[in-house]
Design an enzyme around this catalytic site. Structure first.
Site, mmCIF file in Angstrom:
data_model
loop_
_atom_site.group_PDB
_atom_site.id
_atom_site.type_symbol
_atom_site.label_atom_id
_atom_site.label_comp_id
_atom_site.label_asym_id
_atom_site.label_seq_id
_atom_site.Cartn_x
_atom_site.Cartn_y
_atom_site.Cartn_z
ATOM 1 N N GLY A 1 0.782 -1.233 0.000
ATOM 2 C CA GLY A 1 0.000 0.000 0.000
ATOM 3 C C GLY A 1 0.810 1.278 0.000
ATOM 4 O O GLY A 1 0.311 2.312 0.420
ATOM 5 N N THR A 54 1.963 3.085 -2.672
ATOM 6 C CA THR A 54 1.391 4.019 -3.644
ATOM 7 C C THR A 54 0.010 4.480 -3.207
ATOM 8 O O THR A 54 -0.369 5.634 -3.432
ATOM 9 C CB THR A 54 1.323 3.352 -5.028
ATOM 10 O OG1 THR A 54 2.610 2.842 -5.381
ATOM 11 C CG2 THR A 54 0.889 4.346 -6.081
ATOM 12 N N GLU A 92 1.638 -36.949 0.602
ATOM 13 C CA GLU A 92 0.926 -35.880 1.314
ATOM 14 C C GLU A 92 0.492 -36.340 2.707
ATOM 15 O O GLU A 92 0.478 -35.543 3.649
ATOM 16 C CB GLU A 92 -0.288 -35.420 0.497
ATOM 17 C CG GLU A 92 0.038 -34.909 -0.898
ATOM 18 C CD GLU A 92 1.079 -33.807 -0.897
ATOM 19 O OE1 GLU A 92 1.180 -33.067 0.117
ATOM 20 O OE2 GLU A 92 1.825 -33.678 -1.879
#
Length: 687
Positions: free
Chosen positions: A243, A245, A462
């Site tokens: 944030g 800009t 997994e």
């Protein structure tokens, strides 16, 4: 009776000034076109008729020819006598007048000049009044002029076109003579910015400092009466998407003073000296409109540290631009009322002279938002959305640790797109979860062809990640496990990382062990390993390297860190340690990884039955969650114990500033998780 236009006056009784038409280069183009068309009209006339050799001989014998002109030794023009034009065979000939000049009635194309002259003389032997051949060299003045003028005009036109394209958007119309003018976009009372500080969620500390700068411009006497001086510049530093800009836009909307906005790359041009010229012009305009603010986004494009041995000219041009910027910011000339804001995510590569007090007096760090700031950002981005009222922004904030403001905006947009794709009237909770998964892991690829044996290997891989992370006290809490291909990953285990500021050796070793759980599971179950652990091996190698080289968490290397906070080491060809130390580092990294791997194998051997049960459920459901692991392994009691709760931040009463500084460096260098949710994936083998 109404007044004429010439006698009309305004309300003050004064005649309005006549509006002069603006000069345009298109007028020149139109004049050139009219000139070319006029030249063509001058040459437009009915062409003379071509005749053959027999007709020419007949005319010579009948003595009908008044003049026979040989033009440029290429063709002959035949002019008939006026009395012969009354003959019946010549009545259909066009007029012989062309703008007052006589025009030949016939044209005869010749081959050889000598043969033509001999033939004419032979035909006219014995005639009383023979026609003698006239030789004429005729030049086409306009054609010759255009033959060399037109290429020059073409080059000039191409040059102007290229310059207009390159200088488009620069001050003063973007013409070639304005190429050294500043490209800054001016926001003032006529071009008001609608963004204000209420649109910037989170970043409370950064907003306090930025709002103080705005207050300087609105109420300067409040500070100058005490002898204080208005800061000359502020540098916004932080990761991409946090944030910076947006904060600058909010300053433009709140300050109510002229605001010049441009990028660091706007100073760069192919011509030498243009960058420095644009810097001078920018500050000249700013001084005329003071008090005002100049915002330079991505200032590292021109503010990179200067080198000592530059070889290429391009670097010299960039350094000239930087030198001019340094002079304008704090040189002999004063810049009263001009405040400079700049933004970068590479403050480590900026020149020291640019960062000193007097140029950028303040460095405002814009960090990744914490859970409360993410909640506020979600509330801002969810305002325009039509979503289920049961959705809690706090829940979404907990699911997105490490996300920047731009990432959160992307999550909200993706959730809306996913809901629209399924023809929903409002966005649901599952749409937001799917959007987070989409951003972190990529798009699902359920049509990917995977053999049953490969699917079984992926499932056990997994399941190994999930089992080891569940059994280790400091591993990240599990969210879900999937064997549905997503992005480049064939399967993935998703975790919710704890938001901690420092990490201990035990925590890092547990994370290493959990990451290697997939490969360990393959070896325990199948007795062989595959290439699917590429992503896991990359992560553990980097993390072990950081432990040994950066964090000083290895006994053999000791309390030594080779971390370079200035960022200059990456441009060096030499390592900051000796060859023998490099060999020791390699050995210690391998030792840490192998110990973690053996630890994962031992854990899975002890819980092999539960591992197989978990993998079977994963093969059937394809996606399993935390609740499924609780049914198999039982509840995870580590999360309830405060020793293992890394999410709570303990603030000591007597805080040493030096310790805070060291902690910040460690926090910056800590290896970030991919996206935010940790994803240990079984990747495809790179080709």
């Amino acid at each position: 009776m109404s007044e004429s236009k010439e006698n009309k006056t305004d309300n003050n009784g004064l005649k309005p000034k006549p509006v002069k038409p603006k000069f345009s280069f298109y007028w020149i183009y139109a004049l050139l076109a009219l000139l070319i068309i006029g030249l063509q009209f001058m040459n437009w006339s009915t062409p003379s008729k071509n005749i053959g050799e027999g007709e020419l001989k007949e005319m010579l014998l009948n003595q009908e020819i008044e003049r026979l002109v040989l033009v440029n030794r290429e063709f002959a023009e035949i002019y008939l006598k006026k009395d012969k034009l009354q003959l019946e065979k010549y009545k259909d000939l066009p007029s012989s007048e062309n703008f007052g000049a006589a025009k030949p009635q016939f044209i005869y194309n010749i081959g050889s000049v000598e043969k033509f002259e001999n033939d004419v003389n032979i035909v006219q032997e014995g005639l009383e009044k023979p026609v003698y051949i006239e030789n004429l060299t005729r030049r086409n003045v306009w054609g010759d002029a255009l033959s060399w003028i037109f290429p020059i005009l073409l080059l000039i036109g191409a040059w102007f076109f290229i310059m207009r394209m390159m200088s488009r958007g620069s001050g003063g119309g973007g013409q070639i003579f304005n190429i050294g003018k500043s490209k800054a976009q001016l926001f003032d009372k006529d071009t008001h910015v609608n963004v204000n500080f209420s649109d910037v969620a989170g970043l409370e500390e950064a907003k306090v400092e930025i709002m103080e700068i705005v207050d300087f411009l609105k109420n300067p006497k409040k500070y100058t009466t005490l002898g204080g001086k208005i800061p000359k510049g502020a540098l916004l530093v932080g990761p991409p998407g946090t944030g910076k800009t947006l904060l600058a836009k909010a300053v433009a909307g709140e300050a109510k003073v002229p605001f010049f906005s441009l990028s660091g790359s706007d100073f760069v041009e192919m011509f030498v000296g243009v960058g420095a010229s644009r810097v001078r012009d920018l500050f000249k305009q700013a001084k005329e409109k003071a008090p005002c603010i100049i915002f330079i986004d991505e200032i590292d494009a021109v503010g990179r540290a200067r080198g000592k041995n530059q070889i290429t000219g391009a670097n010299d041009e960039r350094e000239n631009t930087l030198n001019q910027l340094l002079t304008e910011m704090d040189g002999f000339a004063t810049n009263a009322g001009v405040i400079i804001l700049a933004a970068t995510n590479r403050a480590d590569v900026l020149d020291r002279a640019l960062l000193r007090a007097g140029r950028f007096d303040r460095q405002i760090h814009v960090e990744l938002p914490d859970i409360e700031e993410r909640k506020a950002i979600f509330n801002v981005h969810m305002k325009p959305l039509r979503f289920d009222i049961t959705i809690d922004a706090e829940f979404l904030a907990k699911q997105t640790p490490g996300f920047s403001g731009a990432d959160i905006a992307n999550v909200c947009n993706e959730a809306a797109l996913i809901a629209a794709r399924h023809n929903k009237t409002e966005i649901g909770k599952q749409d937001f979860i799917d959007a987070i998964d989409r951003i972190v892991g990529g798009l699902e690829k359920r049509n990917k062809i995977i053999s049953p044996q490969e699917k079984k290997v992926i499932a056990f891989h997994e399941a190994g990640h999930a089992a080891v992370s569940w059994l280790l006290p400091y591993a990240h809490p599990l969210v879900k496990v999937t064997i549905v291909p997503r992005g480049k990953a064939l399967g993935a285990a998703w975790y919710l990382p704890e938001e901690r500021q420092i990490t201990t050796t035990e925590q890092m070793l547990d994370e290493l062990t959990a990451t290697l759980g997939g490969r360990a599971s393959e070896e325990v179950i199948f007795g062989k390993i595959s290439t699917g652990a590429l992503n896991d091996l990359e992560k553990v190698t980097k993390q072990a390297f950081s432990m040994v080289v950066y964090f000083g968490l290895n006994k053999e290397i000791g309390n030594v860190s080779y971390y370079d906070s200035s960022g200059q080491q990456e441009y060096s060809f030499n390592k900051p340690y000796s060859e023998s130390t490099a060999q020791l580092i390699d050995a210690e990294i391998k030792k840490i990884v192998e110990e973690a791997y053996k630890r994962a194998i031992n854990l899975l051997k002890e819980n092999r039955t539960k591992l197989e049960e978990l993998a079977d459920i994963l093969l059937k459901k394809e996606v399993i969650f935390k609740e499924d692991l609780e049914e198999i392994f039982g509840p995870r009691h580590f999360d309830e114990h405060p020793e293992f709760n890394g999410g709570q931040t303990i603030k000591p009463e007597n805080t040493n500033p030096a310790i805070i500084a060291e902690t910040e460096v460690v926090s910056e260098k800590q290896e970030p998780t991919e996206g935010s949710l940790t994803k240990d994936s079984n990747e495809e083998t790179p080709q």
